[in-house]
Design an enzyme around this catalytic site. Structure first.
Site, PDB file in Angstrom:
ATOM      1  N   HIS A 111      -9.588   0.977   4.853  1.00  0.00           N
ATOM      2  CA  HIS A 111      -8.319   1.220   5.554  1.00  0.00           C
ATOM      3  C   HIS A 111      -8.560   2.172   6.729  1.00  0.00           C
ATOM      4  O   HIS A 111      -9.362   3.104   6.627  1.00  0.00           O
ATOM      5  CB  HIS A 111      -7.283   1.801   4.591  1.00  0.00           C
ATOM      6  CG  HIS A 111      -5.904   1.797   5.170  1.00  0.00           C
ATOM      7  ND1 HIS A 111      -5.481   2.764   6.059  1.00  0.00           N
ATOM      8  CD2 HIS A 111      -4.879   0.926   5.032  1.00  0.00           C
ATOM      9  CE1 HIS A 111      -4.242   2.460   6.433  1.00  0.00           C
ATOM     10  NE2 HIS A 111      -3.849   1.371   5.821  1.00  0.00           N
TER      11      HIS A 111
ATOM     12  N   GLY B  23       2.376   2.151  10.840  1.00  0.00           N
ATOM     13  CA  GLY B  23       3.319   3.254  10.680  1.00  0.00           C
ATOM     14  C   GLY B  23       4.012   3.657  11.976  1.00  0.00           C
ATOM     15  O   GLY B  23       4.653   4.699  12.050  1.00  0.00           O
TER      16      GLY B  23
ATOM     17  N   ASN C 128       0.869  -1.181   0.000  1.00  0.00           N
ATOM     18  CA  ASN C 128       0.000   0.000   0.000  1.00  0.00           C
ATOM     19  C   ASN C 128       0.906   1.231   0.000  1.00  0.00           C
ATOM     20  O   ASN C 128       1.481   1.583   1.025  1.00  0.00           O
ATOM     21  CB  ASN C 128      -0.884  -0.054   1.256  1.00  0.00           C
ATOM     22  CG  ASN C 128      -1.720   1.199   1.448  1.00  0.00           C
ATOM     23  OD1 ASN C 128      -1.792   2.053   0.567  1.00  0.00           O
ATOM     24  ND2 ASN C 128      -2.366   1.307   2.608  1.00  0.00           N
ATOM     25  N   TRP C 129       1.040   1.852  -1.160  1.00  0.00           N
ATOM     26  CA  TRP C 129       1.983   2.964  -1.297  1.00  0.00           C
ATOM     27  C   TRP C 129       1.484   4.230  -0.600  1.00  0.00           C
ATOM     28  O   TRP C 129       2.241   5.176  -0.418  1.00  0.00           O
ATOM     29  CB  TRP C 129       2.247   3.263  -2.781  1.00  0.00           C
ATOM     30  CG  TRP C 129       2.906   2.153  -3.541  1.00  0.00           C
ATOM     31  CD1 TRP C 129       3.089   0.850  -3.130  1.00  0.00           C
ATOM     32  CD2 TRP C 129       3.467   2.229  -4.850  1.00  0.00           C
ATOM     33  NE1 TRP C 129       3.726   0.133  -4.113  1.00  0.00           N
ATOM     34  CE2 TRP C 129       3.975   0.943  -5.187  1.00  0.00           C
ATOM     35  CE3 TRP C 129       3.594   3.264  -5.791  1.00  0.00           C
ATOM     36  CZ2 TRP C 129       4.585   0.672  -6.409  1.00  0.00           C
ATOM     37  CZ3 TRP C 129       4.209   2.986  -7.010  1.00  0.00           C
ATOM     38  CH2 TRP C 129       4.699   1.708  -7.312  1.00  0.00           C
ATOM     39  N   LYS C 130       0.206   4.270  -0.263  1.00  0.00           N
ATOM     40  CA  LYS C 130      -0.399   5.472   0.354  1.00  0.00           C
ATOM     41  C   LYS C 130      -0.119   6.698  -0.509  1.00  0.00           C
ATOM     42  O   LYS C 130       0.006   6.581  -1.731  1.00  0.00           O
ATOM     43  CB  LYS C 130       0.090   5.630   1.799  1.00  0.00           C
ATOM     44  CG  LYS C 130      -0.097   4.328   2.605  1.00  0.00           C
ATOM     45  CD  LYS C 130       0.028   4.511   4.083  1.00  0.00           C
ATOM     46  CE  LYS C 130      -0.165   3.170   4.777  1.00  0.00           C
ATOM     47  NZ  LYS C 130      -0.144   3.256   6.229  1.00  0.00           N
TER      48      LYS C 130
ATOM     49  N   SER D 138       3.283  -2.229  10.347  1.00  0.00           N
ATOM     50  CA  SER D 138       4.733  -2.293  10.546  1.00  0.00           C
ATOM     51  C   SER D 138       5.337  -3.654  10.194  1.00  0.00           C
ATOM     52  O   SER D 138       6.247  -4.125  10.874  1.00  0.00           O
ATOM     53  CB  SER D 138       5.114  -1.876  11.975  1.00  0.00           C
ATOM     54  OG  SER D 138       4.718  -0.529  12.204  1.00  0.00           O
TER      55      SER D 138
ATOM     56  N   GLU E 155      -6.920   4.578   7.808  1.00  0.00           N
ATOM     57  CA  GLU E 155      -6.711   6.004   7.502  1.00  0.00           C
ATOM     58  C   GLU E 155      -7.936   6.592   6.805  1.00  0.00           C
ATOM     59  O   GLU E 155      -8.273   7.758   6.989  1.00  0.00           O
ATOM     60  CB  GLU E 155      -5.432   6.171   6.657  1.00  0.00           C
ATOM     61  CG  GLU E 155      -4.191   5.969   7.524  1.00  0.00           C
ATOM     62  CD  GLU E 155      -2.981   5.386   6.802  1.00  0.00           C
ATOM     63  OE1 GLU E 155      -2.929   5.415   5.562  1.00  0.00           O
ATOM     64  OE2 GLU E 155      -2.074   4.885   7.510  1.00  0.00           O
TER      65      GLU E 155
ATOM     66  N   GLY F  65       2.903  -1.170   4.340  1.00  0.00           N
ATOM     67  CA  GLY F  65       2.960   0.259   4.026  1.00  0.00           C
ATOM     68  C   GLY F  65       4.401   0.700   3.837  1.00  0.00           C
ATOM     69  O   GLY F  65       5.008   0.524   2.783  1.00  0.00           O
ATOM     70  N   GLY F  66       4.985   1.257   4.888  1.00  0.00           N
ATOM     71  CA  GLY F  66       6.328   1.835   4.817  1.00  0.00           C
ATOM     72  C   GLY F  66       7.372   0.951   4.135  1.00  0.00           C
ATOM     73  O   GLY F  66       8.156   1.426   3.305  1.00  0.00           O
TER      74      GLY F  66
ATOM     75  N   GLU G   9      -5.475  -5.103  10.554  1.00  0.00           N
ATOM     76  CA  GLU G   9      -4.456  -4.078  10.765  1.00  0.00           C
ATOM     77  C   GLU G   9      -4.737  -3.326  12.066  1.00  0.00           C
ATOM     78  O   GLU G   9      -5.518  -2.370  12.078  1.00  0.00           O
ATOM     79  CB  GLU G   9      -4.473  -3.075   9.608  1.00  0.00           C
ATOM     80  CG  GLU G   9      -4.141  -3.669   8.264  1.00  0.00           C
ATOM     81  CD  GLU G   9      -3.579  -2.618   7.313  1.00  0.00           C
ATOM     82  OE1 GLU G   9      -2.468  -2.834   6.811  1.00  0.00           O
ATOM     83  OE2 GLU G   9      -4.214  -1.576   7.109  1.00  0.00           O
TER      84      GLU G   9
HETATM   85  P1  PGA Z   1       2.753   0.216   7.718  1.00  0.00           P
HETATM   86  O1  PGA Z   1       1.305   0.420   7.016  1.00  0.00           O
HETATM   87  O2  PGA Z   1       3.327  -1.048   7.137  1.00  0.00           O
HETATM   88  O3  PGA Z   1       3.535   1.434   7.324  1.00  0.00           O
HETATM   89  O4  PGA Z   1       2.496   0.107   9.166  1.00  0.00           O
HETATM   90  C1  PGA Z   1       0.451  -0.670   6.786  1.00  0.00           C
HETATM   91  C2  PGA Z   1      -0.867  -0.190   6.228  1.00  0.00           C
HETATM   92  O5  PGA Z   1      -1.341   0.875   6.636  1.00  0.00           O
HETATM   93  O6  PGA Z   1      -1.474  -0.868   5.369  1.00  0.00           O
END
Ligand code: PGA
Length: 250
Positions: A95, A173, A9-11, A213, A97, A234-235, A167
């Protein structure tokens, strides 16, 4: 046996050039074995060009969100058929977010899930609790509610095109990962819940990804848990080397 799915997930990261170079790095480092499905979810502005790079590779394309209406006066929104038209096979919905920053409700997420399925998109449906909810012992109840509401009127046939991503919000994050045992416990709870709502067969076939994470150094221990069938990253998906290393663990 369930095939593992590793999705990135590149966000809101990577302009067009950066997107092309990231996906090229991922494709060139991928082995040829197909034990695991690899999905990249770039921002909307890069989907078309990333699609032209992944279309002859094993990498699949996903979007990070969509709206549930077909078309019309919805400034700033993107429809399922638009995503299909640029080669998306998957869409991430629900998600945390989107839920917390953009105020998406379970009802909206359910409408989006149904629209995505009707349009032929596969769904990565995210659920998870906040730190406060975990500390209050509410994890199971929160996750159960999100799943029951999100899957309203979704048939067992349609469930086959959905994967659930657990999640925990406190792990996204933050560098804090749920321990493999903590994650496994919730994944097993989700699988039992799906068995109660649908059937044993639906539960056994359901892919449940973990997200929060996930990094090269914790991926293997998470992915070795019996009910963890993949990761939503994500990251650590923003550099080919770390994403490839997570794929290799799967
Ligand atoms: P993260 O994000 O790996 O940076 O914690 C995961 C996500 O939000 O899908």
């Amino acid at each position: 046996m369930r095939k593992k799915i590793i999705a990135g997930n590149w966000k809101m990261n990577n302009d067009l050039n950066e997107s092309q170079s990231l996906v090229s790095g991922i494709i060139s480092g991928l082995g040829s074995d197909d034990k695991c499905e690899v999905i990249v979810c770039p921002p909307f502005t890069s989907l078309n060009e990333v699609h032209s790079l992944v279309k002859d590779s094993p990498v699949k394309l996903g979007a990070q969100n969509m709206f549930f209406e077909e078309s019309g006066a919805y400034t700033g929104e993107i429809s399922a058929s638009m995503l299909k038209s640029v080669g998306c096979e998957y869409v991430i919905l629900g998600h945390s977010e989107r839920r917390t920053i953009f105020g998406e409700s379970d009802e909206w997420i359910n409408k989006k899930i149904k629209k995505a399925i009707e349009s032929g998109l596969k769904v990565i449906f995210c659920v998870g609790e906040t730190l406060a909810q975990r500390e209050e012992g509410e994890t199971d109840a929160v996750v159960k509610n999100q799943i029951i509401n999100g899957l309203q009127n979704v048939t067992s046939e349609n469930l086959k095109t959905i994967t659930i991503a657990y999640e925990p919000i406190w792990a996204i994050g933050t560098g804090k990962t749920a321990s493999p045992a903590q994650a496994q416990e919730v994944h097993a709870f989700i699988r039992n819940l799906i068995e109660e709502i649908y059937s044993k067969e639906s539960a056994e076939n359901l892919i449940i990804q973990y997200g929060g994470s996930v990094k090269p150094d914790n991926a293997a221990s998470l992915l070795s848990q019996p009910d963890i069938d993949g990761a939503l990253v994500g990251g650590a998906c923003l550099k080919p080397a770390s994403f490839l290393s997570i794929i290799a663990s799967a």
